[in-house]
Design a protein around this motif. Structure first.
Motif, short mmCIF file in Angstrom:
data_model
loop_
_atom_site.label_atom_id
_atom_site.label_comp_id
_atom_site.label_asym_id
_atom_site.label_seq_id
_atom_site.Cartn_x
_atom_site.Cartn_y
_atom_site.Cartn_z
N GLY A 69 0.95 -1.21 -0.17
CA GLY A 69 0.03 -0.07 0.02
C GLY A 69 0.80 1.32 -0.08
O GLY A 69 0.53 2.09 -0.64
N GLY A 70 2.05 1.17 0.62
CA GLY A 70 2.90 2.51 0.66
C GLY A 70 3.50 2.67 -0.63
O GLY A 70 3.84 3.71 -0.97
N ALA A 71 3.68 1.64 -1.32
CA ALA A 71 4.36 1.52 -2.62
C ALA A 71 3.41 2.17 -3.52
O ALA A 71 3.62 3.22 -4.42
CB ALA A 71 4.91 0.46 -3.27
N VAL A 72 2.29 1.68 -3.52
CA VAL A 72 1.24 2.29 -4.60
C VAL A 72 0.71 3.94 -3.93
O VAL A 72 0.70 4.79 -4.93
CB VAL A 72 -0.20 1.39 -4.36
CG1 VAL A 72 -1.38 2.07 -5.24
CG2 VAL A 72 -0.07 -0.06 -4.96
N GLY A 73 0.69 4.14 -2.84
CA GLY A 73 0.48 5.60 -2.36
C GLY A 73 1.40 6.50 -2.63
O GLY A 73 1.21 7.45 -2.97
N THR A 74 2.48 5.98 -2.69
CA THR A 74 3.91 6.84 -3.08
C THR A 74 3.58 7.29 -4.60
O THR A 74 3.95 8.37 -4.86
CB THR A 74 5.30 6.19 -2.87
OG1 THR A 74 5.35 5.82 -1.49
CG2 THR A 74 6.45 6.84 -3.35
N ALA A 75 3.39 6.36 -5.32
CA ALA A 75 3.15 6.65 -6.76
C ALA A 75 2.11 7.61 -7.03
O ALA A 75 2.35 8.70 -7.66
CB ALA A 75 2.91 5.34 -7.51
#
Length: 71
Positions: free
Chosen positions: A17-23
């Motif tokens: 979720g953090g990776a998707v949210g960062t993008a």
């Protein structure tokens, strides 16, 4: 720790979720900074704040979701 322990599921969900949210946060933060006509280096700070906010929110909900989900 076991392969499918509770903590590993939460950590994996939070990371995804953090990776998707960062993008998405970086993309939206950049768009928002230009839309609001934020001047100079304040624009970088704004993009960073939005990115961290999106990453934390998405990471939290994905972590909770992966905890709730059953195999």
């Amino acid at each position: 720790m076991a392969k499918d322990s509770c903590l590993s599921r939460i950590t994996t969900g939070f990371a995804a979720g953090g990776a998707v949210g960062t993008a998405f946060g970086a993309a939206y933060g950049t768009y928002d900074a230009f839309r609001r006509k934020i001047p100079g280096l304040i624009k970088i700070r704004h993009v960073g704040e939005v990115t961290l906010g999106f990453a934390a929110t998405c990471g939290f909900f994905m972590g909770v979701g992966s905890l709730i989900r059953r195999n």
